[in-house]
Write an enzyme that holds these catalytic residues in place. Structure first.
Site, short mmCIF file in Angstrom:
data_model
loop_
_atom_site.label_atom_id
_atom_site.label_comp_id
_atom_site.label_asym_id
_atom_site.label_seq_id
_atom_site.Cartn_x
_atom_site.Cartn_y
_atom_site.Cartn_z
N LYS A 100 -24.56 47.26 72.86
CA LYS A 100 -24.74 45.91 73.37
C LYS A 100 -23.35 45.35 73.57
O LYS A 100 -22.62 45.08 72.61
CB LYS A 100 -25.54 45.05 72.40
CG LYS A 100 -25.73 43.61 72.88
CD LYS A 100 -26.64 42.84 71.96
CE LYS A 100 -26.88 41.45 72.51
NZ LYS A 100 -25.89 40.47 72.03
N GLY A 161 -26.62 30.89 69.41
CA GLY A 161 -26.90 30.13 68.20
C GLY A 161 -27.22 28.67 68.40
O GLY A 161 -27.40 27.92 67.44
#
Length: 260
Positions: A100, A161
């Site tokens: 990733k 987040g």
């Protein structure tokens, strides 16, 4: 639910899980199991790749490699060179050649660097990696990444987040429309309803971390995200319904109501 296919590998779950911010590795392990995920992403900065005992970097001891694909991520890399070096390190330590790709040098919003991401993708693909790049919701960049061999594209819904949900809907819809590889919504998904929305749009999968990790009930919310992803995918497969500006009775009036 239909299967997710990435780089000729088939997965039954369309929910990917991150492993940061959990209160303990034990809680993380239980949340992963409750979610039904089959792909778990691990920051290489938190993994013990030395082969030596390290109680502060033992996260891999809590992820069953026989049940989950461990997807190393290059979080913290500021340049393509740093990201490529981390990917090679993970591969040499025996982790899968899946990566990733995260390159975000800007510290406040952690937005990905498009130029360095494309550069690193080209290098890693040429070395045989399955590259899943994290990107802004940029349709042009998504197409370029697909052209050079990325296994997926992973546009952000909103900053990492932030739990703001999908703030880039129009651009993501274009990415999905033009995609020839799976589109995974990554970052910003804060509630199960956000995950369902992403799947209803036609995203192939979502990646969740913060919303589960910081929850007061991480196991319970993992199950909720699991259901939302499944339900959103089902809704997408069923197809959209026509909308109307006026009311439409579900039980039309019949003539018997007016008979004497």
């Amino acid at each position: 639910m239909d299967s997710l296919v990435i780089s000729n590998r088939t997965f039954n779950s369309r929910l990917l899980l991150g492993t940061g911010k959990f209160s303990s590795n034990e809680t993380m392990k239980d949340a992963i199991e409750a979610s039904g995920t089959e792909i778990v992403t691990v920051s290489l900065r938190r993994a013990n790749l030395s082969g030596k005992d390290d109680e502060f970097a033992n996260i891999l001891d809590f992820v069953d490699k026989t049940k989950y694909l461990i997807l190393p991520n290059t979080s913290g890399a500021n340049t393509a060179e740093e990201a490529v070096r981390l990917a090679r390190l993970a591969q040499s330590a025996g982790l899968p050649n899946w990566i990733k790709l995260e390159i975000h040098p800007e510290p406040k919003y952690l937005l990905p660097d498009p130029i360095e991401t494309l550069k690193a993708t080209e290098i890693l693909v040429s070395e045989g990696f399955n590259v899943l790049p994290y990107i802004n919701a940029d349709p042009i960049l998504a197409k370029r990444l697909q052209d050079v061999g990325a296994s997926t594209v992973m546009p952000l819904g909103s900053p990492i987040g932030s739990n703001q949900g999908i703030q880039n809907r129009k651009q993501i819809e274009i990415i999905i429309e033009q995609a020839i590889v799976p589109v995974i919504i990554d970052a910003g998904i804060g509630k199960p309803s956000h995950a369902s929305e992403a799947m209803e749009m036609g995203a192939d999968a979502v990646l969740i971390n913060t919303a589960i990790a910081i929850s007061t009930e991480p196991i319970l919310i993992s199950k909720a995200f699991r259901s939302s992803v499944e339900n959103g995918r089902t809704d997408y497969l069923v197809g959209s319904r026509q909308t109307s500006s006026a009311a439409c009775p579900t039980s039309p009036f019949n003539s018997f109501l007016f008979e004497e």
